[in-house]
Design a protein around this motif. Structure first.
Motif, PDB file in Angstrom:
ATOM      1  N   LYS A 169       7.817   2.636  15.417  1.00  0.00           N
ATOM      2  CA  LYS A 169       6.863   1.550  15.593  1.00  0.00           C
ATOM      3  C   LYS A 169       5.840   1.540  14.460  1.00  0.00           C
ATOM      4  O   LYS A 169       5.500   0.478  13.922  1.00  0.00           O
ATOM      5  N   ILE A 170       5.363   2.721  14.095  1.00  0.00           N
ATOM      6  CA  ILE A 170       4.393   2.822  13.001  1.00  0.00           C
ATOM      7  C   ILE A 170       5.011   2.313  11.702  1.00  0.00           C
ATOM      8  O   ILE A 170       4.385   1.562  10.943  1.00  0.00           O
ATOM      9  N   ASP A 171       6.246   2.699  11.419  1.00  0.00           N
ATOM     10  CA  ASP A 171       6.926   2.245  10.201  1.00  0.00           C
ATOM     11  C   ASP A 171       7.078   0.730  10.179  1.00  0.00           C
ATOM     12  O   ASP A 171       6.975   0.099   9.123  1.00  0.00           O
ATOM     13  N   THR A 172       7.291   0.140  11.336  1.00  0.00           N
ATOM     14  CA  THR A 172       7.566  -1.294  11.434  1.00  0.00           C
ATOM     15  C   THR A 172       6.345  -2.156  11.122  1.00  0.00           C
ATOM     16  O   THR A 172       6.485  -3.275  10.622  1.00  0.00           O
ATOM     17  N   ILE A 173       5.146  -1.648  11.385  1.00  0.00           N
ATOM     18  CA  ILE A 173       3.940  -2.485  11.258  1.00  0.00           C
ATOM     19  C   ILE A 173       3.235  -2.337   9.918  1.00  0.00           C
ATOM     20  O   ILE A 173       2.083  -2.774   9.765  1.00  0.00           O
ATOM     21  N   GLN A 174       3.912  -1.775   8.930  1.00  0.00           N
ATOM     22  CA  GLN A 174       3.286  -1.614   7.615  1.00  0.00           C
ATOM     23  C   GLN A 174       3.304  -2.908   6.807  1.00  0.00           C
ATOM     24  O   GLN A 174       2.372  -3.184   6.050  1.00  0.00           O
ATOM     25  N   GLU A 211       1.247   9.604   9.403  1.00  0.00           N
ATOM     26  CA  GLU A 211       2.695   9.523   9.182  1.00  0.00           C
ATOM     27  C   GLU A 211       3.040   9.314   7.711  1.00  0.00           C
ATOM     28  O   GLU A 211       4.190   9.067   7.364  1.00  0.00           O
ATOM     29  N   GLY A 212       2.020   9.377   6.842  1.00  0.00           N
ATOM     30  CA  GLY A 212       2.273   9.293   5.409  1.00  0.00           C
ATOM     31  C   GLY A 212       2.153   7.915   4.812  1.00  0.00           C
ATOM     32  O   GLY A 212       2.467   7.715   3.630  1.00  0.00           O
ATOM     33  N   HIS A 213       1.690   6.930   5.583  1.00  0.00           N
ATOM     34  CA  HIS A 213       1.509   5.581   5.057  1.00  0.00           C
ATOM     35  C   HIS A 213       0.089   5.400   4.549  1.00  0.00           C
ATOM     36  O   HIS A 213      -0.821   6.131   4.936  1.00  0.00           O
ATOM     37  N   MET A 214      -0.094   4.384   3.719  1.00  0.00           N
ATOM     38  CA  MET A 214      -1.432   4.053   3.249  1.00  0.00           C
ATOM     39  C   MET A 214      -1.503   2.581   2.912  1.00  0.00           C
ATOM     40  O   MET A 214      -0.479   1.896   2.801  1.00  0.00           O
TER      41      MET A 214
END
Length: 238
Positions: A169-174, A211-214
């Motif tokens: 879910k986190i990956d999807t909302i970037q 989770e490593g996103h920015m």
């Protein structure tokens, strides 16, 4: 009392209903003045969210808003108008699927405590009225923005201890998601359930960082001598 309604053209009506809700006034107009007037309603108790519309530039529930003389009523923004005050919410709803804003849980062996429940207790009160979707200014520049309507639901599931695919879910909302939000807080102001989508999006940003996103606008890093990553390239900023 005069009320103005945005239809195919702007139309004015005179109604004598003291201390009435907007939904009661619309019903009076439809049954006694203009049977062609179209609007949506359901529970009449601020639970179903179907009677959301805008009054004087702000999203309200017609069943709870008390009409004032001179009010200007119009349909929600950022959605297609079917007729008069009736709008098509299909696109708004479709962002829930794109954002994976649904449960994918496994409660076997997981104890849900009262503290766990309170993490998303407020978000569970969403009545799908679409007020936050209408109030969001980002759609003026990005029609594919997932938006507060869906992102606050993502937080609801991401914060659920039973959620199996939190990272998915986190990956999807970037993209078209949390980083596109301007944090203007308009969504929170108009929510009839006092849900702060702005706060939920901030929490999702924090979880994304874990989770490593920015933020893509900072994706260039610091660069040489505080280079392009943060705009410190020696050029003037106005």
């Amino acid at each position: 009392m005069k009320i103005t309604i945005q239809r195919e053209s702007i139309e004015e009506y005179q109604v004598s209903l003291p201390d009435a809700t907007l939904l009661e006034v619309l019903g009076e107009i439809k049954h006694h003045q203009d049977r062609t007037l179209s609007y949506s309603s359901g529970c009449r108790s601020s639970v179903c969210g179907s009677c959301s519309m805008r009054v004087n530039g702000r999203e309200v529930l017609a069943c709870s808003y008390k009409v004032q003389d001179g009010d200007f009523v119009e349909p929600l923004k950022n959605v297609n108008v079917i007729r008069d005050l009736v709008v098509d919410m299909d696109k708004a709803m479709s962002f829930n699927a794109k954002a994976k804003a649904y449960a994918k849980t496994n409660s076997e062996g997981i104890l849900v405590t009262q503290e766990n429940e309170k993490l998303n207790e407020v978000q569970s009160d969403c009545i799908l009225c679409g007020s936050c979707y209408s109030a969001c200014p980002v759609y003026a520049v990005n029609g594919e923005f997932l938006g507060p309507f869906s992102l606050t639901r993502v937080w609801k599931y991401v914060s659920d201890v039973r959620e199996q695919d939190m990272k998915e879910k986190i990956d999807t909302i970037q993209i078209n998601g949390i980083w596109d939000c301007t944090l203007c807080n308009e969504c929170t102001i108009v929510c009839p359930q006092d849900i702060s989508s702005k706060t939920d999006i901030e929490k999702l940003r924090s979880r994304s960082a874990m989770e490593g996103h920015m933020d893509p606008s900072f994706s260039g890093g610091f660069g040489d001598s505080f280079g392009s990553g943060f705009g410190f390239d020696g050029s003037p900023t106005f």
